[in-house]
Each structure stands twice: as C-alpha cells, then as structure tokens.
Design an enzyme around this catalytic site. Structure first.
Site, PDB file in Angstrom:
ATOM      1  N   ASP A 154       0.851  -1.182   0.000  1.00 38.52           N
ATOM      2  CA  ASP A 154       0.000   0.000   0.000  1.00 38.52           C
ATOM      3  C   ASP A 154       0.893   1.240   0.000  1.00 38.52           C
ATOM      4  O   ASP A 154       1.878   1.287   0.742  1.00 38.52           O
ATOM      5  CB  ASP A 154      -0.881  -0.014   1.254  1.00 38.52           C
ATOM      6  CG  ASP A 154      -2.297   0.433   0.972  1.00 38.52           C
ATOM      7  OD1 ASP A 154      -2.453   1.570   0.495  1.00 38.52           O
ATOM      8  OD2 ASP A 154      -3.227  -0.344   1.239  1.00 38.52           O
ATOM      9  N   HIS A 208     -11.560  -3.312   2.579  1.00 40.68           N
ATOM     10  CA  HIS A 208     -11.526  -2.966   4.003  1.00 40.68           C
ATOM     11  C   HIS A 208     -12.311  -1.700   4.336  1.00 40.68           C
ATOM     12  O   HIS A 208     -12.448  -1.363   5.505  1.00 40.68           O
ATOM     13  CB  HIS A 208     -10.065  -2.797   4.441  1.00 40.68           C
ATOM     14  CG  HIS A 208      -9.412  -1.634   3.762  1.00 40.68           C
ATOM     15  ND1 HIS A 208      -9.161  -1.608   2.402  1.00 40.68           N
ATOM     16  CD2 HIS A 208      -8.990  -0.436   4.231  1.00 40.68           C
ATOM     17  CE1 HIS A 208      -8.609  -0.450   2.083  1.00 40.68           C
ATOM     18  NE2 HIS A 208      -8.488   0.278   3.174  1.00 40.68           N
ATOM     19  N   ASP A 209     -12.790  -0.981   3.316  1.00 41.52           N
ATOM     20  CA  ASP A 209     -13.567   0.245   3.552  1.00 41.52           C
ATOM     21  C   ASP A 209     -15.054   0.069   3.261  1.00 41.52           C
ATOM     22  O   ASP A 209     -15.822   1.023   3.397  1.00 41.52           O
ATOM     23  CB  ASP A 209     -13.063   1.368   2.630  1.00 41.52           C
ATOM     24  CG  ASP A 209     -11.667   1.838   2.979  1.00 41.52           C
ATOM     25  OD1 ASP A 209     -11.292   1.759   4.159  1.00 41.52           O
ATOM     26  OD2 ASP A 209     -10.951   2.280   2.055  1.00 41.52           O
ATOM     27  N   GLU A 235      -6.183   4.127  -6.123  1.00 35.30           N
ATOM     28  CA  GLU A 235      -7.513   4.277  -5.516  1.00 35.30           C
ATOM     29  C   GLU A 235      -8.001   5.686  -5.849  1.00 35.30           C
ATOM     30  O   GLU A 235      -7.361   6.674  -5.474  1.00 35.30           O
ATOM     31  CB  GLU A 235      -7.436   4.094  -3.996  1.00 35.30           C
ATOM     32  CG  GLU A 235      -8.823   4.037  -3.386  1.00 35.30           C
ATOM     33  CD  GLU A 235      -8.887   4.486  -1.936  1.00 35.30           C
ATOM     34  OE1 GLU A 235      -9.825   4.087  -1.243  1.00 35.30           O
ATOM     35  OE2 GLU A 235      -8.014   5.258  -1.495  1.00 35.30           O
ATOM     36  N   ASP A 295      -3.150   4.734  -2.301  1.00 32.67           N
ATOM     37  CA  ASP A 295      -4.233   5.296  -1.504  1.00 32.67           C
ATOM     38  C   ASP A 295      -4.634   6.687  -2.015  1.00 32.67           C
ATOM     39  O   ASP A 295      -3.774   7.559  -2.185  1.00 32.67           O
ATOM     40  CB  ASP A 295      -3.728   5.401  -0.056  1.00 32.67           C
ATOM     41  CG  ASP A 295      -4.832   5.693   0.917  1.00 32.67           C
ATOM     42  OD1 ASP A 295      -5.768   4.893   1.012  1.00 32.67           O
ATOM     43  OD2 ASP A 295      -4.756   6.741   1.613  1.00 32.67           O
TER      44      ASP A 295
HETATM   45  C1  NOJ Z   1      -8.483   5.044   1.727  1.00 31.64           C
HETATM   46  C2  NOJ Z   1      -8.171   3.851   2.571  1.00 31.64           C
HETATM   47  O1  NOJ Z   1      -8.575   2.694   1.904  1.00 31.64           O
HETATM   48  C3  NOJ Z   1      -8.872   4.050   3.884  1.00 31.64           C
HETATM   49  O2  NOJ Z   1      -8.877   2.902   4.683  1.00 31.64           O
HETATM   50  C4  NOJ Z   1      -8.223   5.219   4.569  1.00 31.64           C
HETATM   51  O3  NOJ Z   1      -8.925   5.515   5.758  1.00 31.64           O
HETATM   52  C5  NOJ Z   1      -8.215   6.459   3.686  1.00 31.64           C
HETATM   53  N1  NOJ Z   1      -7.871   6.192   2.326  1.00 31.64           N
HETATM   54  C6  NOJ Z   1      -7.229   7.462   4.205  1.00 31.64           C
HETATM   55  O4  NOJ Z   1      -5.926   6.991   4.025  1.00 31.64           O
END
Ligand code: NOJ
Length: 587
Positions: free
Chosen positions: A102, A328-329, A256, A202
C-alpha cells in the site's frame, strides 16, 4: 491497439487483499501480524491467487489503522519487523505469489518526522504540508474532511492551520513542493529495490489541490471535493511518478480514485494516460448513496448493471478495469449486494462469479471466499473505526437528535461501517475463530462457528471451493480479455452477459473444436425469488458447455432458463488448450 495485444501478468491475475490487523495473530496480542500471515501463505496458495495486496504495515500510531504512517521504511512493531516482512515476501515469491504494498502519500501521520519538523518550521520541511496562517477561530476555507467535520486543524505550535482531508492526525502533504515529490519517489524506489511487485495507491487522485485553496460549493456533497478530487495538477504528478519510478509495465500500479468517471479513469490508466495499470473506481459501490454513505438505499440491479457495463465498455480498448465488490472500507459484499441469511452461500458464490467473469483484474477481500457477512455492532463500544465513531459522536453531540434518528444512525452504521469488513478472519470454530489466543482488537463475528476456513475446506460445496474454481477459470484468456456484452439490461433481477474472444488478434489458430471464437454466457439471478430468462435470438448457444454453477443445472444451455434464488451459471465454449502456458515465465 487491442488490449489483448499487450498481455501482462496483472491482467491475468487474481489479487487477494490482506488486512493484516484482522488476518491472523501469531503472538496472542489480539492483533494480526506478519508471522500470522506467513503461517497462512499455503492457504492463499491453495486458493490459487496470484498476488497479495497487503494493507499498510508501516510504522504508525494507528489513528486510521495504518493509513497514518510515521515511518515509510519501517514495519510497525504490532506486525513484526523487516525480517518478518522479508520472510513473507520470500514465502510468497516461492509460491509464485506477488506482493503489492500500500502506498499512502496523500498524507502522513502527524507523528511522521516530516510533520514534526514542518510544525517547527525547520528548513525545507516548513513547506512539506499545507499550512495557512490566520485567526485560530476561522479555518482557511470550508472544505470538509472525508471523516466528518472541517478539513483543517489549528496547530498551536506553529500558530497556523494545516489541511487534513482525513483525520486530524493525517496531515496532507503539499505535492506542489518538488522536494515532497522527490521524497516520495525515493521511498517508492526503496521498496521496489526490496523486490515488491507493485503498489496500491491510496486516494492518489486527491494529491493535487486547487491553487489558493478556494472555498468549495457547500451544496455539492463533500464540500471542497471539486478542489481536491482529480485536482488541477494530479496528472502531472502521477505522470511524473510513473516516469520516475514505475516505468516498467510489470510493476502493478493500481490507483484508488474515489469519484472518478470513466473519462477521468482513462486519463490515469494506460499508455495514453498517466501510465497506471488500473484504478479502483467507486461508482458501482456508491450509486445508491444519497448525500453520503450513511444514506445508502437499496441498490437497484438495473442501475448496478448499467454502471458496471459502462465501465466494461469504457475501458475495453484503452484501459483496464479492477473488479471488486468489497474491501476494508466497504461492508461485506454478501450483506450489501447479496442475501446474507438463507441464501448466504448461494449469493456469495454468485457475487464471486460476477467479479471473476467480467473483464479486468479480480480483487478478493479476505473472508469473501468464505462468504463472511456484516457483523452486529451492539453499541458504540463495539466500534473501532474513526469514521464510524465520528459519525456516532456527531449524532450524540447534537442536542436535536431524537430516538428515531438514533435508530437510523444505528441502522446506517450496521449496514455501512468499515468495521464490518475488519472483524477477524474466521479460521476455525474455536474461541475467537482461531484468529488469536488473546483478546481480539475488534469483536469476532458471532457466526464464526458456521462460517470458517476449517469447515469450508472440509465441505466440497463451500464458497471456498467454488472460489478455487473461479480463480482457476481466470486461466482462460476468454474471461480475461474477451469482449463484454450485457443482455437484458432492464431485467429487474437477472444479470446476464456474454464474453467473446476472436482468435485472430491473438495470433492463435481456431481450436480443435472448430469453433472460430471462444464464447462465454453468464447468467446470475440476484433475487430470493426464482426467475426465468429467455435468451435474445442473436445469442448462440451451440458449443456452450457448463463450466461452473452454484446449483445442479443442465450441462448445456437451452434458450430459456429457470433460475432458482441466487443461482449463478457460467457456460463456456470448450477450452482447447490455447490459454494454457500463456506466460510460462510468469505463472
Ligand atoms: C483510503 C483507505 O482505503 C482508507 O482505509 C483510509 O482511511 C483512507 N484512504 C485514508 O488513508
């Protein structure tokens, strides 16, 4: 150029996402770690995946579970040390599984040395972050943090405001500063030199902010987003990163990119864009949100199909799709898009069928291959995630919140909070699901006795074994590179499509079967009720044979299908072997 003229390992791969904090704990402190993951590498090999994306394991105060990095070149003590990381890399590589790390460079932790020095205005570090002087009573603009509240905090030491698009302990780096960019590129080279195979980047589309940091439109969703999502210099920065560090197509670079359209995505991806391998778009997981995720409604299938079909077509010739329904989000996909009660098993298989038979690279989030579900969160004390806690606390702090609104908040948190994805991986029916001998950092989903790896491996009809077959199906070029066509777009409960691969263009001969093209027909019933599907006249069924289904179904398709609840079927023209041995050095 057709995209199959340019094959590369990550187009043909299935990537497995590991959230290390919740995967496997080897030392009984209740937190997953690298040794726990090393102990489970054979499990990943058995599933058949080609790469692991590891969520952040860098040194971090864990304000946002590792997305707040205080040292990019060190492993957090909770996870182990650099020797453990090297062993993990080697254990994966020994099994031909690649390792994707990551990359979190929109922001650092406020405990990162750069921020500490910046706050003290030490030399060149002074300008590493977005600082604005002014009255401590009034933030420099009206931008909102993704996690709720203002995107600015006042620092008493420097007597200035700093920008944080996420938590206040995650200050945003100032990418206009060339020294910041060089630091980031150096750090990326450092990891590539250690033998990693790529980066998941990210919120990479948030690194450029509009010059002058002007107010955002207060009526347009997340206030300020038009000034920091796909900002004015983002392609310059990403392009520079690719030129400086990632100019090797073998390195997987997946960005992302919340809020991107197909047109935006094309600018990030591919040879005519900045050069990223692919992006994570969010349209298909956010289209039912009203103002924000806590307002998510009931996702309508025709709309979901329309969006996914648009992305399939949009990136067909000059780009590449990532394929995911959870991470995970996001809440667990079987709870959000499937049916996590009576049809848990069937709908988990169906959703996996979708992500493994569309064009693009499938990403499997840990536990998805078991059909893991959302978890009940009885009270605020059960929650761990900063975003959910902020949301609940804002409701508590608001004197106007009444009982009905509290009930809505609770329902929204249960349905959408990120902790749903972060409950421990369920390995066995022993205490804490075999995740830890200690007290897990977050509660285990109470359904672990029924949903766990041990049980799934022993049951030939499990979601796990079905996933092994799905992963194996990706050996077919047809499913990786074939053209996509949506059938019955308006059908309220069926998702049906074909994939077609013309042999010319690949340089290969037509197979012994004599079938000039390879074809796939996928039919999925997204409903608790049965449904009938009549094939459109122009879709041929000759030569199609059953490759995979989650129920007993005919070996060859007729022109009319009666599908049971959450039934999934994949029919393919036979594999004449053309797809095997496609990149002997890479598999
Ligand atoms: C995206 C990540 O996937 C998430 O888990 C994180 O809280 C935010 N970006 C901030 O880094």
């Amino acid at each position: 150029m057709s995209r199959r003229d340019d094959p590369v390992w990550w187009k043909e791969a299935v990537v497995y996402q590991v959230y290390p904090k919740s995967f496997a704990d080897s030392d009984g402190d209740g937190v997953g770690d690298l040794q726990g993951l090393i102990d489970r590498v054979d499990y990943l090999d058995d599933l058949g995946v080609d790469a692991v994306w590891l969520n952040p394991v860098y040194e971090s105060p864990q304000a946002d579970n590792g997305y707040d990095i205080s040292d990019y070149r060190a492993i957090d003590d909770a996870y182990g040390d650099m020797d453990d990381w090297e062993r993990l890399r080697d254990e994966l590589h020994d099994r031909d599984i690649r390792l994707i790390m990551d990359l979190v460079v929109n922001h650092t932790s406020d405990e990162h040395e750069w921020f500490q020095r910046s706050r003290r205005e030490e030399g060149e570090y002074a300008d590493y972050y977005h600082w604005v002087e002014g009255s401590p009573d009034e933030p420099p603009n009206n931008w909102q943090s993704v996690f709720g509240g203002p995107a600015w905090s006042y620092d008493d030491e420097r007597e200035a405001w700093y920008l944080h698009l996420f938590d206040e302990r995650q200050p945003d780096l100032d990418w206009t500063n060339p020294a910041v960019r060089e630091e980031v590129f150096d750090m990326m080279r450092w990891w590539l030199d250690r033998g990693i195979d790529g980066f998941r980047m990210d919120v990479i589309n948030m690194i450029s902010k509009t010059e002058g940091l002007p107010d955002g439109d207060p009526d347009a969703g997340l206030t300020g987003a038009e000034h920091f999502m796909n900002g004015p210099r983002v392609h310059e920065y990403v392009g520079e990163m690719v030129d400086e560090v990632l100019d090797d197509e073998e390195v997987l670079a997946v960005g992302e990119t919340p809020g991107v359209s197909v047109e935006d995505a094309k600018q990030y991806v591919g040879p005519d864009g900045d050069g990223l391998s692919m992006v994570f778009q969010f349209e298909h997981v956010t289209f039912d949100h009203d103002e924000h995720k806590w307002d998510a409604g009931d996702p309508s299938l025709p709309e979901f199909k329309r969006i996914l079909a648009k992305w399939q077509r949009g990136l067909a010739d000059d780009g590449w799709n990532s394929l995911y329904l959870n991470n995970h989000d996001q809440p667990r996909m079987v709870s959000r898009f499937g049916s996590d009660g009576e049809y848990r098993r069937e709908s988990a298989k169906l959703l996996g069928t979708l992500t493994h038979t569309l064009g693009g690279t499938p990403f499997v989030y840990q536990g998805e291959e078991l059909g893991m579900t959302n978890a009940p969160f009885e009270s605020r004390e059960d929650l761990r995630d900063v975003e959910a806690l902020n949301y609940v606390d804002a409701a508590i702090a608001d004197p106007e919140t009444d009982a009905e609104e509290y009930a809505d908040v609770r329902e929204a948190v249960e349905a959408m909070c990120r902790d749903n994805a972060r409950t421990p991986m369920q390995w066995t029916d022993e205490e804490h699901a075999g995740f830890t001998d200690g007290d897990p950092w977050i509660g285990v989903n109470p359904n672990y006795a029924e949903v766990n790896v041990e049980r799934a491996r022993a049951d030939p009809d499990s979601v796990f074994h079905y996933y092994r077959e799905l992963v194996a199906l990706r050996d077919r070029d047809l499913l990786v590179y074939g053209d996509f066509e949506l059938l019955a777009p308006d059908h309220p409960s069926l998702f049906a499509y074909t994939r077609t691969l013309e042999r010319d263009g690949t340089g290969r001969e037509a197979g012994d079967s004599g079938v000039p093209t390879e074809r796939a027909l996928v039919v999925l019933n997204f409903d608790d009720e049965p449904a009938t599907f009549d094939l459109p006249d122009d879709v041929a069924v000759d030569g199609l044979e059953l490759a995979l289904a989650n129920d007993d179904v005919p070996e060859v398709p007729g022109r009319s299908f009666d599908l049971g609840p959450w039934e999934a079927r994949v029919y393919l023209t036979p594999d004449d072997g053309a797809a095997t041995d496609r990149h002997p050095d890479q598999h």
